[in-house]
Design a protein around this motif. Structure first.
Motif, PDB file in Angstrom:
ATOM      1  N   SER A 163       2.716   5.513  12.991  1.00  0.00           N
ATOM      2  CA  SER A 163       1.407   5.374  13.633  1.00  0.00           C
ATOM      3  C   SER A 163       0.567   4.315  12.918  1.00  0.00           C
ATOM      4  O   SER A 163      -0.156   3.558  13.558  1.00  0.00           O
ATOM      5  CB  SER A 163       0.671   6.712  13.683  1.00  0.00           C
ATOM      6  N   VAL A 164       0.686   4.250  11.602  1.00  0.00           N
ATOM      7  CA  VAL A 164      -0.026   3.214  10.835  1.00  0.00           C
ATOM      8  C   VAL A 164       0.567   1.842  11.156  1.00  0.00           C
ATOM      9  O   VAL A 164      -0.156   0.869  11.355  1.00  0.00           O
ATOM     10  CB  VAL A 164       0.034   3.499   9.321  1.00  0.00           C
ATOM     11  N   VAL A 165       1.886   1.767  11.222  1.00  0.00           N
ATOM     12  CA  VAL A 165       2.555   0.513  11.550  1.00  0.00           C
ATOM     13  C   VAL A 165       2.113   0.029  12.926  1.00  0.00           C
ATOM     14  O   VAL A 165       1.834  -1.157  13.116  1.00  0.00           O
ATOM     15  CB  VAL A 165       4.091   0.693  11.486  1.00  0.00           C
ATOM     16  N   SER A 166       2.022   0.927  13.876  1.00  0.00           N
ATOM     17  CA  SER A 166       1.573   0.557  15.228  1.00  0.00           C
ATOM     18  C   SER A 166       0.152   0.029  15.209  1.00  0.00           C
ATOM     19  O   SER A 166      -0.165  -0.951  15.895  1.00  0.00           O
ATOM     20  CB  SER A 166       1.662   1.755  16.165  1.00  0.00           C
ATOM     21  N   ALA A 167      -0.708   0.664  14.432  1.00  0.00           N
ATOM     22  CA  ALA A 167      -2.104   0.223  14.342  1.00  0.00           C
ATOM     23  C   ALA A 167      -2.200  -1.155  13.704  1.00  0.00           C
ATOM     24  O   ALA A 167      -2.993  -1.999  14.133  1.00  0.00           O
ATOM     25  CB  ALA A 167      -2.928   1.236  13.553  1.00  0.00           C
TER      26      ALA A 167
ATOM     27  N   VAL B   3       0.860  -1.183   0.000  1.00  0.00           N
ATOM     28  CA  VAL B   3       0.000   0.000   0.000  1.00  0.00           C
ATOM     29  C   VAL B   3       0.895   1.230   0.000  1.00  0.00           C
ATOM     30  O   VAL B   3       1.688   1.441   0.908  1.00  0.00           O
ATOM     31  CB  VAL B   3      -0.948   0.013   1.224  1.00  0.00           C
ATOM     32  N   THR B   4       0.768   2.042  -1.050  1.00  0.00           N
ATOM     33  CA  THR B   4       1.553   3.272  -1.144  1.00  0.00           C
ATOM     34  C   THR B   4       0.718   4.441  -0.636  1.00  0.00           C
ATOM     35  O   THR B   4      -0.509   4.418  -0.699  1.00  0.00           O
ATOM     36  CB  THR B   4       1.992   3.531  -2.589  1.00  0.00           C
ATOM     37  N   GLY B   5       1.379   5.453  -0.137  1.00  0.00           N
ATOM     38  CA  GLY B   5       0.667   6.603   0.422  1.00  0.00           C
ATOM     39  C   GLY B   5      -0.115   6.235   1.661  1.00  0.00           C
ATOM     40  O   GLY B   5      -1.179   6.789   1.944  1.00  0.00           O
ATOM     41  N   ALA B   6       0.427   5.302   2.434  1.00  0.00           N
ATOM     42  CA  ALA B   6      -0.334   4.661   3.497  1.00  0.00           C
ATOM     43  C   ALA B   6      -0.425   5.426   4.804  1.00  0.00           C
ATOM     44  O   ALA B   6      -0.987   4.927   5.765  1.00  0.00           O
ATOM     45  CB  ALA B   6       0.258   3.281   3.771  1.00  0.00           C
ATOM     46  N   SER B   7       0.105   6.632   4.871  1.00  0.00           N
ATOM     47  CA  SER B   7       0.090   7.325   6.158  1.00  0.00           C
ATOM     48  C   SER B   7      -1.195   8.093   6.428  1.00  0.00           C
ATOM     49  O   SER B   7      -1.408   8.551   7.538  1.00  0.00           O
ATOM     50  CB  SER B   7       1.275   8.286   6.260  1.00  0.00           C
ATOM     51  N   GLN B   8      -2.070   8.211   5.446  1.00  0.00           N
ATOM     52  CA  GLN B   8      -3.298   8.977   5.669  1.00  0.00           C
ATOM     53  C   GLN B   8      -4.386   8.601   4.671  1.00  0.00           C
ATOM     54  O   GLN B   8      -4.127   7.939   3.675  1.00  0.00           O
ATOM     55  CB  GLN B   8      -3.003  10.468   5.577  1.00  0.00           C
TER      56      GLN B   8
END
Length: 64
Positions: free
Chosen positions: A46-50, A11-16
């Motif tokens: 934060s995405v990785v943590s989720a 998934v690209t652009g995955a931070s928001q």
């Protein structure tokens, strides 16, 4: 002979936005997720943590 049914998504652009929600939805469906983004490392973490909270070990990368 059984086939390995492991699934992995990049998934690209995955931070928001939509990509972030897609990453989380895939992780909840037990799909391995590789996330990448050009945004700040903190947003990606934060995405990785989720995703890790869902019980998976995501791979993250930023262009910072």
């Amino acid at each position: 002979m059984k086939r390995n049914k492991a699934k992995i998504a990049l998934v690209t652009g995955a931070s928001q936005g939509l990509a972030k929600n897609t990453s989380l939805a895939l992780a909840k469906k037990e799909v391995g997720v590789i996330v990448t983004d050009r945004s700040s490392e903190a947003k990606v973490k934060s995405v990785v943590s989720a995703i890790a909270y869902c019980g998976h070990s995501p791979i993250a990368e930023t262009d910072e």
